[in-house]
Enzyme design. Structure first.
Site, PDB file in Angstrom:
ATOM      1  N   CYS A 182      -1.900  -1.134   6.528  1.00 44.40           N
ATOM      2  CA  CYS A 182      -2.647  -2.255   5.964  1.00 44.40           C
ATOM      3  C   CYS A 182      -2.265  -3.520   6.720  1.00 44.40           C
ATOM      4  CB  CYS A 182      -2.404  -2.407   4.462  1.00 44.40           C
ATOM      5  SG  CYS A 182      -0.771  -3.059   4.010  1.00 44.40           S
TER       6      CYS A 182
ATOM      7  N   ASP B 215      26.608   3.153 -13.947  1.00 40.27           N
ATOM      8  CA  ASP B 215      26.373   4.199 -12.965  1.00 40.27           C
ATOM      9  C   ASP B 215      27.015   3.822 -11.637  1.00 40.27           C
ATOM     10  OD1 ASP B 215      25.409   6.137 -11.282  1.00 40.27           O
ATOM     11  OD2 ASP B 215      23.294   5.620 -11.522  1.00 40.27           O
TER      12      ASP B 215
ATOM     13  N   CYS C 206       0.795  -1.232   0.000  1.00 39.78           N
ATOM     14  CA  CYS C 206       0.000   0.000   0.000  1.00 39.78           C
ATOM     15  C   CYS C 206       0.822   1.274   0.000  1.00 39.78           C
ATOM     16  CB  CYS C 206      -0.949   0.008   1.201  1.00 39.78           C
ATOM     17  SG  CYS C 206      -0.121   0.323   2.785  1.00 39.78           S
TER      18      CYS C 206
END
Length: 409
Positions: free
Chosen positions: A216, A333, A200
């Protein structure tokens, strides 16, 4: 096992020949090229090679290769096992592994996190081992929440038996749609990627080993297997000492996962554990190599979570060589270096090398960690006095160092 169709037999044989030629000419271990050749001739070769075998797939951000090796070692008690021992964890590597051991009734395959849904769908593997998810190769890998979501979709509706680390909320969420899950409390040292609920988006609250969403019902499941420092407690409540030769808490967690997988294959702990103790090195990891009286122990770390575990294993009283590249397999990266807390290295002689040594040097400078900058690993090693030294390197830097010592395994 059912005999392969003629086309698949030919593809498999030519793939094995290509792999052998690659090894003979020194171009590699053949674990990728053999599979590529086979798949060019028969695109459905992986499905056909997997048919009638009892397979386990192993996936995670960190520890896949080691756990695959441990499970394989355990299952050898039951019979021949096909495995991608050197970490070629995409379909070409899987084809090579299964072709190389074409009559093996068992298979243990390390699987790249992104490829798990595809490989599971293709092979119909009966067991899947899921250990951890954290940021890795951010320039080319999907967000880990998306990976966990793909795992959920891939496992939903399949009869696969999942062995999953319930201490990692993302792994728990990814595994929770499976028809059967054995939960292992394997621990989670790196928590920076799991502060939010994947269900959630609410905050996750942690109390000791337990975690739960405040907004939740998503929470840590009750484990059947529990890692308790240097021992594992099995589903019957029996405690087993994990006295393996691989160092560190992370490897004891890997061993706990391996024992749970072995149990899913019907192999009891008392038979599996002695097999785990036989593993001393995994594709060069934890190997000690020697040159001119200097004994260098090789440790692999590919992302922030992996560096945390490598620091746990390294000896704080020894000098340390750090090597970082940014080639394709590493991810281009290097911004992830800023997520690693290098302050733990203060007080140790630190030597920095690798293709991206300047990136790492800047990070250490900001962390106020003194270091010596070296043009090559050979130079860094030559600067050490005779005796022991630890080496931590990311993927391609690690492989380059291995090659200097004849790819020690």
């Amino acid at each position: 096992m059912t005999q392969l169709p003629l086309r698949a037999q030919l593809a498999s044989a030519l793939g094995r020949s290509a792999a052998t030629l690659s090894r003979m000419t020194g171009r590699g271990d053949g674990s990728v090229i053999g599979g590529r050749v086979g798949l060019m001739l028969e695109p459905d070769l992986l499905r056909q090679l997997a048919r009638d075998r009892k397979l386990a797939l192993v996936s995670a951000t960190n520890g896949k290769t080691t756990t695959t090796r441990l499970i394989t070692s355990a299952l050898l008690d039951l019979g021949e096992v096909a495995t991608n021992a050197f970490g070629a964890n995409m379909p070409a590597g899987h084809v090579s592994a299964l072709s190389e051991h074409k009559h093996a009734p068992y298979g243990v395959l390390e699987v790249d996190e992104k490829y798990l849904p595809e490989v599971l769908d293709t092979t119909g593997a009966g067991v899947v081992c899921l250990m951890n998810l954290s940021r890795d190769q951010m320039d080319r890998a999907a967000e880990i929440w998306l990976l966990a979501q793909k795992w959920r979709k891939a496992l939903s509706g399949k009869p696969t038996h999942v062995i999953a680390n319930c201490d990692d909320p993302l792994v728990t969420w990814g595994a929770s749609t499976a028809a059967k899950v054995t939960w292992v409390a394997g621990g989670q040292r790196w928590k920076e990627d799991s502060w939010s609920c994947p269900e959630c988006g609410g905050p996750l609250e942690r109390k000791g080993v337990h975690w739960a969403c405040r907004e939740c019902t998503f929470h840590r499941p009750e484990p059947q297997w529990v890692l308790d420092d240097d021992a594992v407690i099995d589903p019957r409540g029996q405690r087993w000492l994990i006295d393996i030769q691989l160092p560190g808490l992370a490897n004891r967690s890997n061993a706990a996962m391996a024992l749970a997988v072995a149990d899913a294959f019907g192999l009891p702990v008392e038979r599996a554990l002695p097999r785990l103790r036989e593993v001393t090195s995994v594709a060069g990891r934890y190997t000690t190599v020697e040159r001119d009286g200097r004994h260098a122990r090789l440790l692999l770390a590919k992302n922030p979570a992996g560096w945390l575990e490598a620091f746990d294993v390294s000896d704080p009283h020894l000098p340390i060589i750090l090597s970082v590249n940014a080639q394709g397999p590493d991810g281009r990266d290097t911004s992830w270096l800023w997520d690693v807390d290098y302050r733990i290295l203060r007080g140790r002689p630190v030597f920095v090398t690798g293709e991206r040594r300047l990136d790492l040097a800047l990070r250490l400078e900001v962390a106020d960690v003194p270091f010596a900058l070296c043009a090559s690993f050979a130079e860094a090693l030559a600067m050490q006095p005779p005796g022991r030294v630890d080496v931590i390197a990311n993927y391609t830097a690690f492989q380059q160092i291995r090659s200097e010592f004849g790819r020690a395994v």
